[in-house]
Structure formats: C-alpha cells, structure tokens
Scaffold this motif. Structure first.
Motif, PDB file in Angstrom:
ATOM      1  N   LEU A   1       0.840  -1.212   0.000  1.00 50.89           N
ATOM      2  CA  LEU A   1       0.000   0.000   0.000  1.00 50.89           C
ATOM      3  C   LEU A   1       0.868   1.252   0.000  1.00 50.89           C
ATOM      4  O   LEU A   1       0.569   2.220  -0.702  1.00 50.89           O
ATOM      5  CB  LEU A   1      -0.919   0.013   1.226  1.00 50.89           C
ATOM      6  N   ILE A   2       1.957   1.222   0.775  1.00 54.86           N
ATOM      7  CA  ILE A   2       2.851   2.388   0.798  1.00 54.86           C
ATOM      8  C   ILE A   2       3.450   2.589  -0.599  1.00 54.86           C
ATOM      9  O   ILE A   2       3.542   3.712  -1.089  1.00 54.86           O
ATOM     10  CB  ILE A   2       3.963   2.216   1.857  1.00 54.86           C
ATOM     11  N   GLY A   3       3.817   1.473  -1.248  1.00 53.12           N
ATOM     12  CA  GLY A   3       4.380   1.555  -2.600  1.00 53.12           C
ATOM     13  C   GLY A   3       3.446   2.284  -3.550  1.00 53.12           C
ATOM     14  O   GLY A   3       3.843   3.227  -4.247  1.00 53.12           O
ATOM     15  N   VAL A   4       2.185   1.888  -3.548  1.00 55.18           N
ATOM     16  CA  VAL A   4       1.241   2.507  -4.487  1.00 55.18           C
ATOM     17  C   VAL A   4       0.865   3.917  -4.013  1.00 55.18           C
ATOM     18  O   VAL A   4       0.713   4.832  -4.832  1.00 55.18           O
ATOM     19  CB  VAL A   4       0.009   1.603  -4.755  1.00 55.18           C
ATOM     20  N   ALA A   5       0.786   4.105  -2.704  1.00 55.14           N
ATOM     21  CA  ALA A   5       0.445   5.435  -2.172  1.00 55.14           C
ATOM     22  C   ALA A   5       1.489   6.467  -2.590  1.00 55.14           C
ATOM     23  O   ALA A   5       1.154   7.602  -2.935  1.00 55.14           O
ATOM     24  CB  ALA A   5       0.324   5.383  -0.643  1.00 55.14           C
TER      25      ALA A   5
ATOM     26  N   THR B   1      -7.455  -3.874  -8.060  1.00 56.89           N
ATOM     27  CA  THR B   1      -6.260  -4.538  -8.568  1.00 56.89           C
ATOM     28  C   THR B   1      -5.327  -3.545  -9.263  1.00 56.89           C
ATOM     29  O   THR B   1      -4.206  -3.875  -9.613  1.00 56.89           O
ATOM     30  CB  THR B   1      -6.634  -5.661  -9.549  1.00 56.89           C
ATOM     31  N   LYS B   2      -5.824  -2.336  -9.504  1.00 56.00           N
ATOM     32  CA  LYS B   2      -4.989  -1.305 -10.116  1.00 56.00           C
ATOM     33  C   LYS B   2      -5.489   0.061  -9.642  1.00 56.00           C
ATOM     34  O   LYS B   2      -6.698   0.265  -9.515  1.00 56.00           O
ATOM     35  CB  LYS B   2      -5.129  -1.403 -11.644  1.00 56.00           C
ATOM     36  N   LEU B   3      -4.562   0.977  -9.405  1.00 54.58           N
ATOM     37  CA  LEU B   3      -4.967   2.314  -8.964  1.00 54.58           C
ATOM     38  C   LEU B   3      -4.186   3.371  -9.720  1.00 54.58           C
ATOM     39  O   LEU B   3      -3.015   3.180 -10.047  1.00 54.58           O
ATOM     40  CB  LEU B   3      -4.684   2.500  -7.462  1.00 54.58           C
ATOM     41  N   ASP B   4      -4.858   4.467 -10.001  1.00 49.90           N
ATOM     42  CA  ASP B   4      -4.188   5.625 -10.602  1.00 49.90           C
ATOM     43  C   ASP B   4      -4.902   6.863 -10.062  1.00 49.90           C
ATOM     44  O   ASP B   4      -5.894   6.735  -9.350  1.00 49.90           O
ATOM     45  CB  ASP B   4      -4.281   5.539 -12.134  1.00 49.90           C
ATOM     46  N   VAL B   5      -4.400   8.028 -10.403  1.00 53.09           N
ATOM     47  CA  VAL B   5      -5.072   9.215  -9.896  1.00 53.09           C
ATOM     48  C   VAL B   5      -5.107  10.282 -10.985  1.00 53.09           C
ATOM     49  O   VAL B   5      -4.187  10.394 -11.800  1.00 53.09           O
ATOM     50  CB  VAL B   5      -4.383   9.727  -8.604  1.00 53.09           C
TER      51      VAL B   5
ATOM     52  N   ILE C   1      -7.311  10.438  -0.049  1.00 50.75           N
ATOM     53  CA  ILE C   1      -7.386   9.021  -0.414  1.00 50.75           C
ATOM     54  C   ILE C   1      -7.009   8.182   0.809  1.00 50.75           C
ATOM     55  O   ILE C   1      -6.060   8.522   1.520  1.00 50.75           O
ATOM     56  CB  ILE C   1      -6.402   8.727  -1.566  1.00 50.75           C
ATOM     57  N   VAL C   2      -7.738   7.109   1.054  1.00 49.52           N
ATOM     58  CA  VAL C   2      -7.392   6.184   2.138  1.00 49.52           C
ATOM     59  C   VAL C   2      -7.297   4.773   1.561  1.00 49.52           C
ATOM     60  O   VAL C   2      -8.247   4.287   0.943  1.00 49.52           O
ATOM     61  CB  VAL C   2      -8.437   6.206   3.278  1.00 49.52           C
ATOM     62  N   LEU C   3      -6.142   4.135   1.747  1.00 45.19           N
ATOM     63  CA  LEU C   3      -5.941   2.779   1.225  1.00 45.19           C
ATOM     64  C   LEU C   3      -5.859   1.786   2.383  1.00 45.19           C
ATOM     65  O   LEU C   3      -5.133   1.992   3.350  1.00 45.19           O
ATOM     66  CB  LEU C   3      -4.647   2.711   0.410  1.00 45.19           C
ATOM     67  N   ILE C   4      -6.609   0.708   2.244  1.00 46.08           N
ATOM     68  CA  ILE C   4      -6.653  -0.321   3.275  1.00 46.08           C
ATOM     69  C   ILE C   4      -6.454  -1.670   2.582  1.00 46.08           C
ATOM     70  O   ILE C   4      -6.967  -1.892   1.484  1.00 46.08           O
ATOM     71  CB  ILE C   4      -8.019  -0.276   4.014  1.00 46.08           C
TER      72      ILE C   4
ATOM     73  N   LEU D   1      -9.424   9.397  -7.507  1.00 47.80           N
ATOM     74  CA  LEU D   1      -8.719   8.123  -7.531  1.00 47.80           C
ATOM     75  C   LEU D   1      -9.364   7.223  -8.592  1.00 47.80           C
ATOM     76  O   LEU D   1     -10.580   7.039  -8.593  1.00 47.80           O
ATOM     77  CB  LEU D   1      -8.810   7.462  -6.153  1.00 47.80           C
ATOM     78  N   VAL D   2      -8.545   6.692  -9.479  1.00 47.02           N
ATOM     79  CA  VAL D   2      -9.048   5.797 -10.522  1.00 47.02           C
ATOM     80  C   VAL D   2      -8.851   4.368 -10.024  1.00 47.02           C
ATOM     81  O   VAL D   2      -7.727   3.916  -9.835  1.00 47.02           O
ATOM     82  CB  VAL D   2      -8.293   6.010 -11.847  1.00 47.02           C
ATOM     83  N   GLN D   3      -9.968   3.694  -9.778  1.00 48.69           N
ATOM     84  CA  GLN D   3      -9.917   2.379  -9.151  1.00 48.69           C
ATOM     85  C   GLN D   3     -10.369   1.314 -10.141  1.00 48.69           C
ATOM     86  O   GLN D   3     -11.456   1.418 -10.701  1.00 48.69           O
ATOM     87  CB  GLN D   3     -10.828   2.379  -7.919  1.00 48.69           C
TER      88      GLN D   3
END
Lengths: 398, 291
Positions: A90-94, A189-193, A160-163, A199-201
């Motif tokens: 999560l930190i990686g993608v954040a 499975t993929k996120l962008d902004v 944005i909050v990632l869990i 947030l593009v989920q």
C-alpha cells in the motif's frame, strides 16, 4: 449522477433495448417500455436505441471543494504489532499516487507498544506516521478502530485512504467509509489518480470477465481496499524520512461493544501465496484422485498444488488452496494451469505470475489470453508424459 | 462424564433453559438474514469492438454464500426459538429467492424493489437495506449476512449495514460457540489469528462458507408456504424517502467504464501431438532452470 429517461414520442416499441439489456431490466408494461429495479444503469440501452429515444439525464449536484482534502493515507495492518506485508504494498502505491498530485503520504498505525515499529515505517518513504497507542488497541476490534479512523480523518482530511483487502481490512473499510457516507471500492487490482485528485480504481466487476474503472467523483475521502500481492511493495531505504506523531484520544473512543474472550495465532498452514511454483487444477480434472498426478508434478518442480473455486465447492480441495477473487492471489515465478478455462475470477488471482503455462484442450479457452505458453492438448496425456520425462531426467545420472 | 451423560445433560439444559424462558415470557431470538439473487452463470463478456456487455444465460439463483447465513439462522431458531426473516433488494423476480428461503424454513420475507434503488453501490445498497430493516415491524436481535456475493464479490455490504444501524459487527465467523437470548459468542477468522468474540444483541455477523452444511429446500415446506405472502416495499414504504440517497443517485462511487481484462501479448500457442507438447514444455522448463 442522474437517471435514464425514455422519450415515448420517439419510442416505436422495436424492443431492441429489451434485447440489449444484459440485466433484463427493460420490459413492456401497458404498451410502454419501462425500466425495472434490475437496472444497473450501464447505459447500453441508450447506445442500442435506433430511434434515440433513450437518454441519460444528468442531475447537477453541489460540488465539494476537493482542494480541502490532501494526502494519501495508508492503514497499517498488523497482528500484535507485527506489520502485515500488504502494508508495504500500500505504501508503494500510495507514494506513486501522492507524487502525481503532489500530496503527502500518511500512515495510520493503531495498536499497543508499537512506537518502535512505527519508526521503522519511516524507512519506506512516508511523510508522517500517526500512532494511536493504547492497551485497548492491542487487538483488532472493528468498532474502536473505526472510532480512531474517524478521529484521524477529521483532523487530517486525507483525500485518499488505502486499506489492505484482508479479512480485517474488508471489515474495517466499509465501516469507516459508511461513517463518512463516502465511496469505497472493494479489492482494487490497479490504482491511478487524476489531476483533480480523483482516484481511478480498477477491479473485476459484474462477476464476469469484465474490468470496471470506478471513481468517487463527489465525496471525500476516497476509500479503496487493495488486493494483497498485486501492488509492488515499497523498498526500504537507508535513511529514515518524515516523522512519527503520537496521537491521543478521548476515553469515549475506547469503549468497545466487542469483547474478545480468546485469541490465538493461526498455525502456520500451507500458504500457496508464498509458493514460487504452482500447479493449478481446474474443472478439466475428472476425478478427485487425479489431483495426485498434479501434486506429483508440483513436487517435482518444488511447488504447491492449487485449485479453482469449483473444485473447492465440490470438496476436492481445501479453501486454502484456492486461487482467485474469492481465494488467494498468487504471484509465483511459474504457474502451470491444468484444465482451467480462465474466468476472470481466477485469472485476477494469478495474472501477476512471471511465467504462465496453460494446458487446456479447448483452443478458445480464455486462459490462453493470459498464458505465455498455451498448450492446446489433453492434460491426461501431457501431464503423465511430462512427469515421466522429469523423473527420467532426475534418474538420468544412474 | 461419559459422552452419553454429557449429551443428556446438554439436552436437559437446553430444555430447562427453554422452560425457564417460557416462564419468564421468553420470546427466543428474532433473526434477520440478508440475501441476494445473483446470476447463475458468471459468463458475462465484453464485446471488444463495441465495448458492450454480452450476456450469456440470464438464469438467476440465490447467492450460494447466503445459504450458510440462512442455515445458521435456522439452527439458532431451532435451539432458542424465535423467528427467521429474510430480506432482499432487487427486481420483482428476486421474489424467487424469498420463496426458496421459505422452503428452507424462513418464517417471514420481504423484498425491497423500486427503480429508485437501481444502480446502487456498497453505500447505497447498505443504506437501502438498513432502511428496509427499520421498516419491518420487528426489532431484530441478530442480523446475519453471507460472506460475500458471487457477483459483486465485495464482502463489504454487511459491515456497512451495521454502521448505518449503529450496531457492532463481526465478519468471517467460522463457528457459533455459544448463544442465548442476550448475546452470541463466535469464532472469527482475523487473517493471522482466530478470535473468540462475544457480542450483545443487537448485532450483525457475516458467516464464512462451511460454518454449517446448508439444508435443502423441503417439499413439505414448499406446499406449506406456497400461499405465504412476500411483501414488497418500495421507496414509499421507507422512513427516508429522499430519492437522492438511493440507487445511482445515492452512490458515492461511479463506474466510469468497463473493459475486457488486459491480455498478454507475448505468447506462444503450442498445438500438436502430446509428445511434441510434452517436449515443448519440458524444454522450456529446462531452459528456465525449473528442472
């Protein structure tokens, strides 16, 4: 937002929309096309109508000021202070998301005796770790953890909050998102902004071979649970960065209605998500006994046997061996799928594998779309021969 | 104590408690189970040229994970007395699954159906269900949901309902350890650990697959419940009638587009005799040093 509208002056009851609707949501009542409660507002009827009688009527609503919400927050999942590896993913993608919109990266760490561990997180490129350290937080209890989340969101207003999409994460995230009456997208499975911080989920949807791109356009924070073993984890740096901030809460926040009578760590059981090599069995397997053959192949390759959901449902294998959306996500170096057609619920759990070999006798099976090596053949011939060849090789020196 | 005496004592205890409860005017436990109708097949595809959905079979069934929730409720009612109610949200055809629940032994049912509910995400779905639950003229002690649905696969509606109702919840329950008219003790899967957790009513639990073996619908109950009504509630029956909070309008998330999963471009397809195929695989594994 808005709704689908039918112009009855243009409609000539051609029924093309009834044919097109994938959800059987359109019907003719009293010589009129009406939309029933099965509608998923996919809007395919609009495109299909030859008379342009169907349209989507947008409804304007008051827009929120997105600039008031800043930061990408990661929830630190842990068991008794031991940080779950999904946290680093999560930190990686954040970090990637935050960089694009120039926001800080925050961690929320709720537990007891965790300050040292919180310091360690500073090596992974986060800007601030907010620590709520109380005896009451030693074990995960969804109600008081939600209270803490409410507190930290009210103070920080993250965008944005990632869990993690873990058992606890999927219990906590909906509770917090609902408290703020905001959007939550499950098991991304993929996120962008986007530039406007939306947030593009991306996640598999409709239970079919479809991916959906989902946004939370008009509420904040934007919550997403993220599937474990999908995102690339943040690498540990040599020097710490940012700081740990200890937080205090009112006693009222600590009052839980959940009483933990006993807790014990699971025994280390078979974990296919850790395997480097996996042989996976699907519905092409005719009898339960035949799994022995695939297990043998897995043994020879130093790997594990895994299965698809139908085999678990008929009781041929335990749930712990199941790959897919409702099972485990795996990212092995090598996976050999045997008699698996390749529904998205399965492939979403394994398409991160480095090398995918698929054995299936149906040339048109969707598994061949994700396979690097597609073997069109009968697994009942190929597998025994392959086992023979490998065994021969092993004994070759004798 | 031998197993036999133990069983005898246990049976006696259950009966004794029941007797005491009846003396005290005990009413058992009122349980609500949330269920959903899902497509029987999951083979929905996207036409790559037009980007539209191609349906392949439109049959529906009761979400298989809900069977475990319903079975759990029925077992608890057998032990404690009380009632089992099922609720669903969906098109009018979803009545079929309420019927099925009646055939398994549910006492009451209700369907929430209104075009205003269409296009709902987790938030709007949970809100609609929580409003429906409030509209039923029964104060439920326990709400049970399945682990997830096979079409949405979010596993997140149950906890969201609990938040709207402001009651505690526990997810991924594997076993009911103890239960009485005031509280329930369950074993919960927490990923790395198992916890034994006690909750007072009212509360919500989501149960994992395999908690109990679901019973089959009974022919006897099918005949007996054939005329039992299935009340249908629309927006007009709910306390909050603000259309903005339901369906697509009440959803905080929005699907921007749908597309087929990304396909791998670097690939080889091997066809031929099984000997050739075996050699191909063998050589590839050898090249990559797996053997």
């Amino acid at each position: 937002m808005g709704s689908i509208h039918i112009d009855y002056n243009k409609c000539d009851l051609c029924e093309v929309c009834l044919e097109t609707c994938p959800f059987n949501a359109m019907e003719i009542v009293d010589s009129k096309v009406v939309i029933n409660a099965a509608c998923k507002v996919c809007r395919l009827c609009i495109k299909s109508c030859p008379n342009d009688a169907i349209s989507f009527v947008e409804r304007k609503r008051q827009e929120i000021d997105k600039a008031l919400w800043r930061g990408v927050m990661v929830y630190v999942e842990h068991f008794m202070g031991q940080i779950h590896p999904v946290t680093y993913e999560l930190i990686g993608v954040a970090r990637k998301l935050a960089e694009k919109i120039n926001h800080p990266v925050y961690c929320l760490f709720v537990g007891h005796d965790i300050e040292d561990r919180a310091q360690q997180l500073l090596y992974y490129g986060v800007d601030k770790v907010f620590v709520y350290d109380k005896e009451e937080f030693r074990q995960f209890r969804v109600d008081i953890y939600t209270n803490v989340f409410e507190d930290v969101i009210n103070r920080l207003r993250p965008s944005i909050v990632l869990i993690g999409g873990t058992t606890n994460g999927r219990s906590l995230a909906p509770r917090v998102a609902t408290r703020f009456r905001t959007g939550l997208t499950a098991d991304c499975t993929k996120l962008d902004v986007k530039g406007n911080t939306d947030l593009v989920q991306i996640r598999p949807a409709f239970g079919g071979n479809i991916m959906a791109q989902i946004v939370t356009p008009n509420s904040r924070p934007q919550f997403a649970t993220v599937r474990y073993k999908v995102m690339e984890e943040a690498k540990r740096g040599n020097t710490p960065h940012g700081k740990v901030q200890l937080m205090d809460v009112d006693d009222i926040v600590l009052k839980s209605d959940i009483k933990i009578l006993d807790i014990r760590e699971k025994e280390k059981e078979l974990d296919i998500s850790e395997a480097d090599v996996i042989v996976a069995a699907g519905r092409g397997i005719k009898r339960q006994e035949d799994l022995v053959m695939l297990e043998r192949l897995a043994d020879l390759l130093g790997g594990q046997l895994a299965v698809t959901r139908p085999l678990v449902e008929v009781g041929w294998a335990s749930y712990t061996r199941q790959i897919g959306l409702s099972g485990r996500t795996v990212k092995p170096k090598l996976i050999i799928t045997c008699g698996i057609s390749g529904a998205v619920q399965f492939t979403a759990g394994m398409d991160g594998a480095e090398t995918i070999v698929a054995i299936n006798d149906d040339r048109n099976a969707p598994i061949f779309n994700v396979a690097h090596y597609g073997v069109v053949g009968d697994l009942y011939e190929v597998i025994p021969e392959l086992i023979g060849r490998i065994e021969e090789g092993e004994n070759g020196g004798l | 104590m031998s197993m036999f005496t133990f069983c005898l004592v246990k049976t006696y205890k259950v009966k004794y408690n029941l007797y005491i409860d009846i003396l005290k005017g005990g009413r058992g436990v009122d349980i609500l189970v949330c269920i959903k109708q899902v497509p029987a097949t999951t083979k929905v595809k996207v036409d790559e040229k037009t980007g539209s959905l191609v349906r392949d079979g439109v049959e529906s069934k009761l979400n298989p994970y809900d069977l475990y929730a319903l079975e759990t409720a029925l077992k608890l009612r057998e032990e404690l007395g009380g009632s089992v109610t099922v609720i669903t949200m969906g098109p009018p055809q979803a009545q079929a699954i309420i019927r099925e629940a009646y055939m398994m032994g549910a006492d009451y049912g209700c369907i929430l159906s209104d075009r205003a509910f269409a296009g709902a995400d987790v938030l709007a779905t949970a809100y609609t269900l929580s409003q429906g639950i409030k509209a039923l003229d029964r104060d439920f002690d326990l709400i049970i949901c399945g682990r997830q649905t096979t079409d949405g696969d979010t596993a997140q509606v149950g906890p969201s309902i609990a938040e709207f109702l402001q009651i505690p919840h526990v997810t991924w329950v594997r076993e009911i350890k103890a239960v009485d008219e005031h509280k329930i003790v369950v074993q919960q899967d927490m990923g790395d650990s198992y916890a034994i957790v006690e909750l007072m009513y009212p509360c919500l639990i989501t149960v994992d697959k395999d908690i109990l073996e679901p019973r089959l619908p009974s022919y006897r109950l099918k005949l007996k419940t054939a005329d039992r009504p299935i009340p249908m509630y629309s927006l007009a029956n709910l306390e909050d009638k603000d259309e903005e909070r339901y369906g697509l309008n009440g959803s905080a998330t929005q699907v921007e587009r749908i597309f087929p999963p990304q396909e791998n471009v670097h690939q080889e397809i091997w066809e031929g005799t099984s000997e050739q195929l075996t050699s191909n695989i063998f050589n590839m594994l050898k090249d990559k040093k797996y053997i």
